[in-house]
Motif scaffolding. Structure first.
Motif, short mmCIF file in Angstrom:
data_model
loop_
_atom_site.label_atom_id
_atom_site.label_comp_id
_atom_site.label_asym_id
_atom_site.label_seq_id
_atom_site.Cartn_x
_atom_site.Cartn_y
_atom_site.Cartn_z
N ASP A 46 19.87 51.41 55.86
CA ASP A 46 21.07 51.94 56.50
C ASP A 46 22.07 52.39 55.44
O ASP A 46 22.11 51.84 54.34
CB ASP A 46 21.74 50.88 57.39
N ILE A 47 22.90 53.35 55.79
CA ILE A 47 23.99 53.77 54.91
C ILE A 47 25.06 52.68 54.97
O ILE A 47 25.46 52.25 56.04
CB ILE A 47 24.59 55.12 55.37
N ALA A 48 25.51 52.23 53.81
CA ALA A 48 26.53 51.18 53.74
C ALA A 48 27.85 51.68 54.32
O ALA A 48 28.21 52.84 54.14
CB ALA A 48 26.72 50.73 52.30
N ASP A 49 28.55 50.81 55.03
CA ASP A 49 29.85 51.17 55.58
C ASP A 49 30.83 51.57 54.48
O ASP A 49 31.73 52.38 54.70
CB ASP A 49 30.45 50.01 56.39
N SER A 50 30.64 51.02 53.30
CA SER A 50 31.54 51.29 52.19
C SER A 50 31.15 52.53 51.37
O SER A 50 31.83 52.87 50.41
CB SER A 50 31.58 50.08 51.26
N ALA A 51 30.07 53.21 51.76
CA ALA A 51 29.61 54.37 51.00
C ALA A 51 30.64 55.49 51.04
O ALA A 51 31.13 55.86 52.10
CB ALA A 51 28.28 54.87 51.55
N ALA A 52 30.98 56.01 49.86
CA ALA A 52 31.99 57.08 49.77
C ALA A 52 31.43 58.40 50.29
O ALA A 52 32.17 59.23 50.82
CB ALA A 52 32.43 57.24 48.33
N VAL A 53 30.14 58.60 50.16
CA VAL A 53 29.51 59.83 50.60
C VAL A 53 28.45 59.47 51.63
O VAL A 53 27.66 58.57 51.43
CB VAL A 53 28.86 60.57 49.41
N ARG A 54 28.47 60.16 52.77
CA ARG A 54 27.53 59.88 53.85
C ARG A 54 26.80 61.15 54.23
O ARG A 54 27.35 62.24 54.09
CB ARG A 54 28.27 59.32 55.05
N PRO A 55 25.58 61.04 54.72
CA PRO A 55 24.85 62.23 55.15
C PRO A 55 25.45 62.83 56.41
O PRO A 55 26.15 62.15 57.16
CB PRO A 55 23.43 61.70 55.41
N GLY A 56 25.21 64.09 56.63
CA GLY A 56 25.68 64.75 57.84
C GLY A 56 26.97 65.52 57.61
O GLY A 56 27.49 65.58 56.51
N PRO A 57 27.48 66.12 58.68
CA PRO A 57 28.71 66.90 58.57
C PRO A 57 29.87 66.03 58.11
O PRO A 57 29.98 64.88 58.49
CB PRO A 57 28.96 67.40 59.99
N GLY A 58 30.70 66.59 57.29
CA GLY A 58 31.85 65.86 56.77
C GLY A 58 32.97 65.79 57.79
O GLY A 58 32.90 66.37 58.87
#
Length: 68
Positions: A46-58
């Motif tokens: 899973d993508i971490a909640d704290s990730a500064a950059v996430r996949p998908g539309p910004g």
């Protein structure tokens, strides 16, 4: 022959060290971006909640692009 000495660095330490080697890198560059869990021989990533950059539309993106 010489004996191989065990590497005292963990995989996480090696990752952090490599990410911080780049010029002008910061601690934020080495922050974990994924969280893994394992249950019944299935690994979930899973993508971490704290990730500064996430996949998908910004933020502020307007819906999905028209595929036609």
């Amino acid at each position: 022959m010489s004996e191989a000495t065990p590497d005292p660095m963990t995989d996480d330490d090696k990752r952090r060290d490599q990410l911080l080697r780049a010029a002008e890198s910061t601690e934020a560059d080495a922050a974990p971006r994924i969280v893994t869990s394992r249950e019944d021989d299935v690994t979930r990533i899973d993508i971490a909640d704290s990730a500064a950059v996430r996949p998908g539309p910004g933020p502020g993106a307007e819906g999905e692009a028209d595929p036609s």
